[in-house]
Design a protein around this motif. Structure first.
Motif, short mmCIF file in Angstrom:
data_model
loop_
_atom_site.label_atom_id
_atom_site.label_comp_id
_atom_site.label_asym_id
_atom_site.label_seq_id
_atom_site.Cartn_x
_atom_site.Cartn_y
_atom_site.Cartn_z
N ALA A 88 41.23 47.59 47.00
CA ALA A 88 40.33 47.96 46.25
C ALA A 88 38.95 48.68 46.89
N THR A 116 42.32 42.68 41.06
CA THR A 116 41.11 42.73 41.64
C THR A 116 40.10 44.19 41.03
N LYS A 117 39.10 43.75 40.85
CA LYS A 117 38.15 44.61 40.15
C LYS A 117 37.10 44.89 41.02
N ASN A 122 35.80 50.02 29.53
CA ASN A 122 36.33 49.43 30.74
C ASN A 122 36.03 47.92 30.73
N SER A 130 34.18 52.51 40.01
CA SER A 130 34.76 51.24 39.71
C SER A 130 36.04 51.19 39.89
N GLN A 147 37.74 45.48 31.57
CA GLN A 147 38.29 44.62 32.73
C GLN A 147 37.51 44.67 33.73
N ILE A 148 36.39 45.30 33.94
CA ILE A 148 35.66 45.25 35.09
C ILE A 148 34.21 44.61 34.91
N ILE A 159 40.07 49.27 39.70
CA ILE A 159 41.03 48.02 39.07
C ILE A 159 42.35 48.28 40.02
#
Ligand code: ADP
Length: 263
Positions: A42, A13-14, A239, A27, A241-242, A29
């Motif tokens: 998160a 979950t981002k 980053n 932000s 993945q975000i 992760i």
């Protein structure tokens, strides 16, 4: 003003919070995906990082595989749109986006206006996704974070001929039993992921600039294998993945501004 984008993926979950100037305030992760406590964790981590609770957020957009399951969102936007938006914001010259996440791989064409104009996706099979790499890392008693360095130390890529994850796993076990160095097995695994992704990308056509996002973009071994197979340079944003959560947050910010204007 604050806008929240939350990407509830299959494995992680981002979340991204933007201020009124579309700058990232925070932000996070969390390595827990849809159907878990990932969203709650998160949100708690965001509150801890920047002191913002849900009351301080003007608009929330959820995206990702589990986006329907989060009732706290004000709206939902498809993953494809959010990924295109996130990349167009950070890298306006991107025309081809390759995103490899935990459960699918997608290639998205982005037009001059930063909008998605076409896409192809593999969501039917674990091969060529983060899940494939997670399984292989488990067999090799490594973590996915270590795969890039292991690949860098390889002397050759051992062929992994099975495309099916289960058969490929047996193949890796048999290579290990035959004392093939782990580094060379890892390079072979990355080559196999790159070949599958390249097949997908070629269906769409690869146009510069090529950008890669998703959790797997942090694995330099996969990125370099893909560069070799496609004969292109691939850029990785900070980053990576975000990226989907960033796109979702940008959509949320649009909405928050519209709501404020109409108030
Ligand atoms: P999803 O949205 O489906 O949860 P992500 O884009 O978050 O997918 O990517 C998750 C995948 O990224 C994992 O399956 C894992 O293989 C890979 N991954 C996550 N973190 C890293 C890392 N630090 N290095 C390499 N690969 C990683």
């Amino acid at each position: 003003m604050h806008a929240l984008g939350i990407d509830i993926g299959s494995t992680a979950t981002k979340a991204v919070v933007l201020d009124g100037d579309a700058q990232i305030v925070s932000s996070v992760i969390i390595r827990l995906g849809a159907g878990t406590s990932g969203v709650a964790k998160a949100l708690a981590a965001l509150e801890e990082n920047c002191g913002l609770s849900s009351d301080d957020i003007d608009f929330t957009v959820a995206t990702g595989y589990g986006r329907q399951t989060y009732e706290g969102a004000d709206a939902q936007v498809s993953e494809l749109s959010c990924h295109a938006r996130g990349v167009a914001y950070r890298m306006p010259t991107a025309r081809t986006l390759i995103d490899i996440g935990g459960q699918d791989a997608k290639v998205i064409r982005i037009d001059e206006n930063g909008m998605m104009s076409n896409f192809v996706m593999n969501e039917k099979c674990a091969a060529g996704t983060g899940r494939f790499l997670d399984v292989m890392a488990g067999v090799l008693e490594a973590t996915v974070d270590q795969l890039g360095d292991l690949d860098a130390a390889s002397t050759e890529a051992v062929e992994i001929s099975s495309t099916c994850t289960v058969f490929a796993e047996s193949e890796v076990i048999s290579r290990l039993a035959n004392k093939v160095p782990i580094e060379n097995i890892v390079a072979g695994i990355h080559e196999s992921v790159a070949q599958r992704t390249a097949g997908l990308a070629k269906r769409l056509g690869v146009k510069d600039d090529v950008v890669m996002t998703g959790g797997v973009a942090q694995n330099a071994g996969v990125v370099h294998a893909l560069e070799r197979v496609l004969h292109v340079n691939i850029t990785i944003p900070d980053n990576p993945q975000i990226n989907g959560a960033l796109g979702a947050a940008l959509y949320a910010l649009d909405k928050a501004k519209r709501v404020q204007k109409n108030a």
